[in-house]
Enzyme design. Structure first.
Site, mmCIF file in Angstrom:
data_model
loop_
_atom_site.group_PDB
_atom_site.id
_atom_site.type_symbol
_atom_site.label_atom_id
_atom_site.label_comp_id
_atom_site.label_asym_id
_atom_site.label_seq_id
_atom_site.Cartn_x
_atom_site.Cartn_y
_atom_site.Cartn_z
ATOM 1 N N SER A 183 77.218 44.770 74.373
ATOM 2 C CA SER A 183 76.259 43.996 73.582
ATOM 3 C C SER A 183 76.978 42.934 72.779
ATOM 4 C CB SER A 183 75.548 44.958 72.629
ATOM 5 O OG SER A 183 74.857 44.252 71.639
ATOM 6 N N LYS A 238 79.362 50.747 70.776
ATOM 7 C CA LYS A 238 79.607 49.816 71.899
ATOM 8 C C LYS A 238 81.079 49.385 71.907
ATOM 9 C CE LYS A 238 75.667 49.966 73.721
ATOM 10 N NZ LYS A 238 75.482 50.536 75.050
ATOM 11 N N TYR A 242 75.641 51.693 65.529
ATOM 12 C CA TYR A 242 75.332 51.383 66.929
ATOM 13 C C TYR A 242 76.385 50.442 67.512
ATOM 14 C CZ TYR A 242 73.296 48.818 70.832
ATOM 15 O OH TYR A 242 73.112 48.200 72.045
#
Ligand code: NAD
Ligand code: UDP
Length: 360
Positions: free
Chosen positions: A124, A152, A148
Site C-alpha cells: 500500500s 504492510k 495497519y
C-alpha cells in the site's frame, strides 16, 4: 498458471480473479470470510463463466493451508488476505499484527515447504507515511504512521529477507494508491461493513440514500481547492496490473516493487463533483475539521510500473465514479442485494481454459 489467491473473495481480490481467469489462468481462492460475503462466489462464477474453487481457510491455519498446497500444485500465490481499516488498527493493533503479519509468515512458511516460490503481495501507499514529495517514487522514504501501515511495511521487509535468503524466491510488492470503482457489470464491487472509512464508498452510500451527508475532512490544505488530494485508481486497472506483474515476474524471473496509481491527484471536492455528474445525484456535504493523521496530497509516480510491466491505468475519474455508482445502484445493500441480470458479457476465454477450470 494455477494461482492461489489468498483473500480472493474480497474487493480487490475478486476483481483480480476475474482478470486472471480472463487471461487463461486457473484460480483457487482461500479466504477466511472475515471481510467477505459467501455470495461473491456466485457472482464471480457468473462473470467467469466456469466454476471456481473457493476454500474457507485462514492463512494462519498452517495445516489447512498445507493441505491446499498438497491438493493443488500452485505456480504462484497472490496475497490479498489482510485486515485493512486504519482506525480499527489503532483500536486493536494486536489483531492486525496477528492477522496481517502472522498470516504472511504462516503463508511464506507453507509456500516454502511446498516449494512454491512466486508471490505477488498487496502492499500500500501507506508505507510512504506522509511523503515529503509528490509524485511519490518507489525509492521515497518508508515510514509507518499507524498499526495497519506497520503491518504492510513489516510484511514487505519479511518478504525481502526471505528473497535474500532463498535465491529462487521471487516477489512482486504492489503498492496500491486509492482503489475505487467496480467491475462494469455491476456484479462485484466494494461492500464495506458498517460505516465506510474511505471516501468513495461513503459518497456511494450518500448517493443511494443510506447516509445523509458526507463530511469533508478539512478545506484548508495547501491543495487546488483546500481539500485532500489522492490518487484514485480504478479497481479493474489495478486487477489487470496483478496479472501483468505475475506474468512479468515469472517470465523475467525477477522480483520488484512498484507503485500502482494513475499519477494524477484528485481532490475530495473534485471526486464529489465527478460522482454527481456520473450519478445524476447530489452529494450534500459539510466541511469539518481535518482527520488526524491525514496528508494534504499523495499521488504516485507510476512510471516504473509502465517501464517494467508495460502497465498503465486506463480509466479516468469519470469511469471510476460511473462504475462505483453502477455497482451501488444495482446493489444498495452490497452483496445482500438480490442478484440481477448481468449487463455486460462474461469474460471471453479459450474453450480449453474453461474445460480446465471446470475440472479444477
Ligand atoms: P478486503 O477486506 O475486501 O479483502 C481482503 C480479503 O482477505 C477479505 O475477503 C477477507 O475476508 C480476507 N482475509 C483477511 N484476513 C484473512 C486471513 N487471515 N486469511 C484468509 N483470508 C483473510 O480488502 P481489499 O480492499 O480487497 O484489500 C486487499 C488487500 O489490498 C489487503 O491486503 C489490503 O491491505 C490491501 N490494500 C487495500 C487498499 C484499499 O484501499 N482497498 C489499499 C492498499 C492496499
Ligand atoms: N475523506 C473525507 N471524508 C470521508 C472520508 C475521507 O473528506 O468521509 C477524505 C480524506 O480526508 C482524504 C481523502 O478523502 O483526504 C481520501 O480518504 P480515504 O480514507 O479514502 O483514503 P486515504 O486517506 O487513506 O488515502
Amino acid at each position: 498458471m494455477r494461482i492461489l489467491v489468498c483473500g480472493g473473495a474480497g474487493y480487490i481480490g475478486s476483481h483480480t480473479c476475474v482478470a486472471l481467469a480472463g487471461r487463461g489462468h486457473q484460480v483457487v481462492i482461500a479466504d477466511s470470510g472475515v471481510n467477505s460475503s459467501s455470495r461473491v462466489m456466485q457472482r464471480l462464477q457468473r462473470l467467469v463463466g466456469a466454476p471456481l474453487s473457493m476454500h474457507r481457510v485462514d492463512v494462519r491455519d498452517r495445516r489447512a493451508m498445507a493441505a491446499l498446497f498438497a491438493t493443488y500444485r500452485f505456480d504462484a500465490v497472490l496475497h490479498f488476505a489482510a485486515l485493512k481499516a486504519v482506525g480499527d488498527s489503532c483500536r486493536r493493533p494486536l489483531d492486525y499484527f496477528d492477522n496481517n503479519i502472522g498470516g504472511t509468515i504462516a503463508l511464506l512458511q507453507v509456500m516454502q515447504e511446498a516449494g512454491v516460490r512466486r508471490l505477488v503481495f498487496s502492499s500500500s501507499a501507506t508505507v510512504y507515511g506522509d511523503p515529503s514529495q509528490v509524485p511519490v517514487r518507489e525509492d521515497a522514504a518508508l515510514q509507518a504512521t499507524n498499526p495497519y501501515g506497520r503491518t504492510k511495511l513489516v510484511a514487505e521487509q519479511l518478504i525481502e529477507d526471505l528473497c535474500g535468503s532463498d535465491p529462487h524466491f521471487r516477489a512482486a510488492n504492489l503498492r496500491y494508491f486509492n482503489p475505487v470503482g467496480a467491475h462494469p457489470s455491476g456484479l462485484i464491487g466494494e461492500d464495506p461493513c458498517g460505516e465506510p472509512n474511505n471516501l468513495m464508498p461513503y459518497i456511494c452510500q450518500v448517493a443511494v440514500g443510506q447516509r445523509d451527508r458526507l463530511q469533508v475532512f478539512g478545506s484548508d490544505y495547501p491543495t487546488v481547492d483546500g481539500t485532500g488530494v489522492r490518487d484514485y485508481i480504478h479497481v479493474v486497472d489495478l486487477a489487470r496490473a496483478h496479472v501483468d506483474a505475475l506474468e512479468y515476474m515469472v517470465g523475467a524471473d525477477r522480483g520488484f516493487t512498484v507503485n500502482l496509481g494513475t499519477g494524477r491527484g484528485i481532490s475530495v471536492l473534485e471526486l464529489v463533483h465527478a460522482f454527481e455528474r456520473a450519478s445524476g445525484r447530489r452529494i450534500p456535504y459539510d466541511v469539518v475539521a481535518r482527520r488526524p493523521g491525514d496528508s494534504a496530497e499523495v499521488f504516485a509516480d507510476p512510471s516504473l510500473a509502465h517501464a517494467l510491466l508495460g502497465w498503465r491505468a486506463e480509466h479516468d475519474v469519470d469511469a471510476m465514479c460511473r462504475d462505483a455508482w453502477h455497482w451501488q445502484a444495482q446493489n444498495p445493500q452490497g452483496y445482500r442485494s438480490p442478484l440481477r441480470r448481468a449487463t455486460t458479457p462474461r469474460v471471453q476465454r479459450p474453450r480449453a481454459v474453461v474445460a480446465r477450470l471446470a475440472g479444477a
